[in-house]
Design a protein around this motif. Structure first.
Motif, PDB file in Angstrom:
ATOM      1  N   LEU A 191       0.851  -1.185   0.000  1.00 40.27           N
ATOM      2  CA  LEU A 191       0.000   0.000   0.000  1.00 40.27           C
ATOM      3  C   LEU A 191       0.886   1.233   0.000  1.00 40.27           C
ATOM      4  O   LEU A 191       2.063   1.161   0.347  1.00 40.27           O
ATOM      5  CB  LEU A 191      -0.891   0.028   1.241  1.00 40.27           C
ATOM      6  CG  LEU A 191      -1.972  -1.047   1.398  1.00 40.27           C
ATOM      7  CD1 LEU A 191      -2.540  -1.000   2.806  1.00 40.27           C
ATOM      8  CD2 LEU A 191      -3.080  -0.855   0.381  1.00 40.27           C
ATOM      9  N   THR A 192       0.301   2.343  -0.373  1.00 37.74           N
ATOM     10  CA  THR A 192       0.997   3.618  -0.209  1.00 37.74           C
ATOM     11  C   THR A 192       0.378   4.328   0.996  1.00 37.74           C
ATOM     12  O   THR A 192      -0.735   4.008   1.425  1.00 37.74           O
ATOM     13  CB  THR A 192       0.848   4.506  -1.453  1.00 37.74           C
ATOM     14  OG1 THR A 192      -0.539   4.862  -1.610  1.00 37.74           O
ATOM     15  CG2 THR A 192       1.343   3.779  -2.703  1.00 37.74           C
ATOM     16  N   MET A 193       1.093   5.308   1.520  1.00 40.12           N
ATOM     17  CA  MET A 193       0.539   6.089   2.616  1.00 40.12           C
ATOM     18  C   MET A 193      -0.724   6.813   2.164  1.00 40.12           C
ATOM     19  O   MET A 193      -1.650   7.027   2.938  1.00 40.12           O
ATOM     20  CB  MET A 193       1.593   7.076   3.126  1.00 40.12           C
ATOM     21  CG  MET A 193       2.814   6.384   3.730  1.00 40.12           C
ATOM     22  SD  MET A 193       4.176   7.519   4.122  1.00 40.12           S
ATOM     23  CE  MET A 193       3.470   8.396   5.530  1.00 40.12           C
ATOM     24  N   GLU A 194      -0.764   7.157   0.873  1.00 43.87           N
ATOM     25  CA  GLU A 194      -1.942   7.842   0.331  1.00 43.87           C
ATOM     26  C   GLU A 194      -3.156   6.914   0.309  1.00 43.87           C
ATOM     27  O   GLU A 194      -4.291   7.358   0.520  1.00 43.87           O
ATOM     28  CB  GLU A 194      -1.649   8.355  -1.087  1.00 43.87           C
ATOM     29  CG  GLU A 194      -0.703   9.538  -1.149  1.00 43.87           C
ATOM     30  CD  GLU A 194       0.739   9.162  -0.806  1.00 43.87           C
ATOM     31  OE1 GLU A 194       1.103   7.978  -0.981  1.00 43.87           O
ATOM     32  OE2 GLU A 194       1.489  10.052  -0.354  1.00 43.87           O
ATOM     33  N   ASP A 195      -2.919   5.608   0.031  1.00 46.42           N
ATOM     34  CA  ASP A 195      -4.014   4.637   0.052  1.00 46.42           C
ATOM     35  C   ASP A 195      -4.684   4.625   1.423  1.00 46.42           C
ATOM     36  O   ASP A 195      -5.910   4.644   1.544  1.00 46.42           O
ATOM     37  CB  ASP A 195      -3.493   3.218  -0.249  1.00 46.42           C
ATOM     38  CG  ASP A 195      -3.070   3.043  -1.695  1.00 46.42           C
ATOM     39  OD1 ASP A 195      -3.595   3.776  -2.553  1.00 46.42           O
ATOM     40  OD2 ASP A 195      -2.220   2.178  -1.954  1.00 46.42           O
ATOM     41  N   VAL A 196      -3.857   4.593   2.450  1.00 48.38           N
ATOM     42  CA  VAL A 196      -4.372   4.544   3.815  1.00 48.38           C
ATOM     43  C   VAL A 196      -5.132   5.820   4.152  1.00 48.38           C
ATOM     44  O   VAL A 196      -6.249   5.785   4.681  1.00 48.38           O
ATOM     45  CB  VAL A 196      -3.210   4.331   4.825  1.00 48.38           C
ATOM     46  CG1 VAL A 196      -3.750   4.334   6.252  1.00 48.38           C
ATOM     47  CG2 VAL A 196      -2.487   3.017   4.530  1.00 48.38           C
ATOM     48  N   LYS A 197      -4.546   6.958   3.827  1.00 50.32           N
ATOM     49  CA  LYS A 197      -5.169   8.230   4.176  1.00 50.32           C
ATOM     50  C   LYS A 197      -6.456   8.472   3.397  1.00 50.32           C
ATOM     51  O   LYS A 197      -7.383   9.119   3.895  1.00 50.32           O
ATOM     52  CB  LYS A 197      -4.182   9.380   3.936  1.00 50.32           C
ATOM     53  CG  LYS A 197      -3.041   9.389   4.954  1.00 50.32           C
ATOM     54  CD  LYS A 197      -2.130  10.603   4.786  1.00 50.32           C
ATOM     55  CE  LYS A 197      -1.056  10.631   5.872  1.00 50.32           C
ATOM     56  NZ  LYS A 197      -0.160  11.795   5.761  1.00 50.32           N
ATOM     57  N   SER A 198      -6.544   7.944   2.180  1.00 50.18           N
ATOM     58  CA  SER A 198      -7.764   8.131   1.401  1.00 50.18           C
ATOM     59  C   SER A 198      -8.927   7.361   2.017  1.00 50.18           C
ATOM     60  O   SER A 198     -10.074   7.822   1.988  1.00 50.18           O
ATOM     61  CB  SER A 198      -7.550   7.677  -0.050  1.00 50.18           C
ATOM     62  OG  SER A 198      -7.304   6.277  -0.109  1.00 50.18           O
ATOM     63  N   LEU A 199      -8.645   6.188   2.602  1.00 48.93           N
ATOM     64  CA  LEU A 199      -9.704   5.396   3.209  1.00 48.93           C
ATOM     65  C   LEU A 199     -10.163   5.984   4.543  1.00 48.93           C
ATOM     66  O   LEU A 199     -11.346   6.032   4.854  1.00 48.93           O
ATOM     67  CB  LEU A 199      -9.242   3.956   3.421  1.00 48.93           C
ATOM     68  CG  LEU A 199     -10.299   3.006   3.992  1.00 48.93           C
ATOM     69  CD1 LEU A 199     -11.462   2.871   3.015  1.00 48.93           C
ATOM     70  CD2 LEU A 199      -9.713   1.642   4.286  1.00 48.93           C
ATOM     71  N   PHE A 200      -9.204   6.462   5.339  1.00 48.36           N
ATOM     72  CA  PHE A 200      -9.525   6.989   6.660  1.00 48.36           C
ATOM     73  C   PHE A 200      -9.718   8.504   6.664  1.00 48.36           C
ATOM     74  O   PHE A 200      -9.860   9.099   7.727  1.00 48.36           O
ATOM     75  CB  PHE A 200      -8.408   6.642   7.655  1.00 48.36           C
ATOM     76  CG  PHE A 200      -8.322   5.185   8.005  1.00 48.36           C
ATOM     77  CD1 PHE A 200      -9.024   4.670   9.085  1.00 48.36           C
ATOM     78  CD2 PHE A 200      -7.553   4.324   7.244  1.00 48.36           C
ATOM     79  CE1 PHE A 200      -8.951   3.328   9.410  1.00 48.36           C
ATOM     80  CE2 PHE A 200      -7.469   2.968   7.559  1.00 48.36           C
ATOM     81  CZ  PHE A 200      -8.173   2.474   8.639  1.00 48.36           C
ATOM     82  N   GLY A 201      -9.740   9.105   5.476  1.00 46.69           N
ATOM     83  CA  GLY A 201      -9.752  10.563   5.369  1.00 46.69           C
ATOM     84  C   GLY A 201     -10.855  11.267   6.118  1.00 46.69           C
ATOM     85  O   GLY A 201     -10.648  12.322   6.696  1.00 46.69           O
TER      86      GLY A 201
END
Length: 287
Positions: free
Chosen positions: A25-35
């Motif tokens: 995953l990328t850090m952006e993937d994680v932040k997009s889900l938990f945004g």
């Protein structure tokens, strides 16, 4: 849905996304889900730690756990060395993990257990040292503690096998509970903190199983009530020469019209009813 439940659900979702993307995953993937949860950088660090401990690579995330582990081993565990017999016992335990897998267990779970072979379990002394560091806010200690206890979660999860939840899901929920437990260390009794972490995991897994049982019971109840109503509708249709309406079904089944409408809304087209209310004089009026 509470914020805690929403967080658990999202954490499970991000694990599924990672599986599809080859455990990357990328850090952006994680932040997009938990945004939409407005998490702090520190909370995102906890998520990255959890994912990294579960062998999911986070692009752009610096893994400091290995450096921390090395330092701890040098300073605290210099005198600890496994002899040949201990090594053989550990190897045997890992093989036993594989042997207890069943045919229905997923390929992902089998791969997950293979990945854990490359991770060293925490010793009791290291666990106590890590706990002290975690309480002071040491993020890398938390990651190492999660990593070094993943096999313990598996052992606990296996105790709850064949209770309506797959072993894979039990392990995943247990891992989430492990991470959550570390957020509550300040609330635990210091003398039995390790035992309380284990109990926290057990309680979490038991809650998941109970929730699944309640959900299944509700689902079965709906199926039973739909079958009952469907059979009644067919019998009435044979007697009347047409589909019965809701009022007629209510009289025939002794259920309220509200109950019948609720069942119909959840059963889709499974039960055939007339959309008109038939009066005693033979005429019909729309509902």
């Amino acid at each position: 849905m509470s914020d805690a439940n929403k967080f658990h659900e999202m954490l499970s979702d991000i694990m599924e996304v990672a599986r599809v993307q080859g455990n990357q995953l990328t850090m952006e993937d994680v932040k997009s889900l938990f945004g939409d949860m407005n998490l702090t950088d520190g909370q995102y660090d906890h998520i990255y730690a959890y994912l990294a401990a579960n062998k999911i690579k986070i692009k752009g995330y610096v893994d400091s756990a290995s450096l921390y582990t090395e330092a701890v081993n040098q300073e605290k565990l210099k005198e600890e060395h496994l002899d040949k017999e201990d090594s053989e016992q550990k190897a045997s335990a890992h093989v036993q993990d594989k042997d207890t897998l069943q045919e229905e267990d997923s390929v992902y779970l089998k791969m997950y257990l293979e990945d854990l072979e490359g991770i060293k379990d925490c010793t009791l002394e290291e666990e106590l040292t890590l706990i002290n560091h975690i309480i002071t806010g040491d993020f890398s200690a938390k990651q190492r503690y999660i990593e070094g206890n993943l096999r313990n979660v598996i052992k606990i999860a296996k105790e709850y096998r064949n209770k309506g939840v797959t072993l894979e899901d039990l392990i995943q929920e247990g891992n989430i509970a492990l991470m959550n437990a570390l957020e509550h260390l300040q609330e635990f009794e210091k003398e039995t903190i390790r035992e309380q972490i284990i109990q926290y995991i057990r309680n979490f897994i038991e809650a998941v199983i109970n929730e699944e049982k309640e959900s299944s019971s509700f689902g079965n109840s709906i199926v039973d009530r739909t079958d009952f109503l469907n059979n009644a509708a067919k019998e009435l249709a044979e007697d009347l020469g047409r589909n019965a309406d809701i009022h007629e079904l209510a009289v025939y089944t002794k259920l309220s019209e509200r109950e019948i409408k609720d069942i119909l809304s959840m059963s889709g087209d499974a039960v055939k009813v007339s959309v008109h209310h038939h009066r005693k004089d033979g005429k019909s009026e729309g509902i």
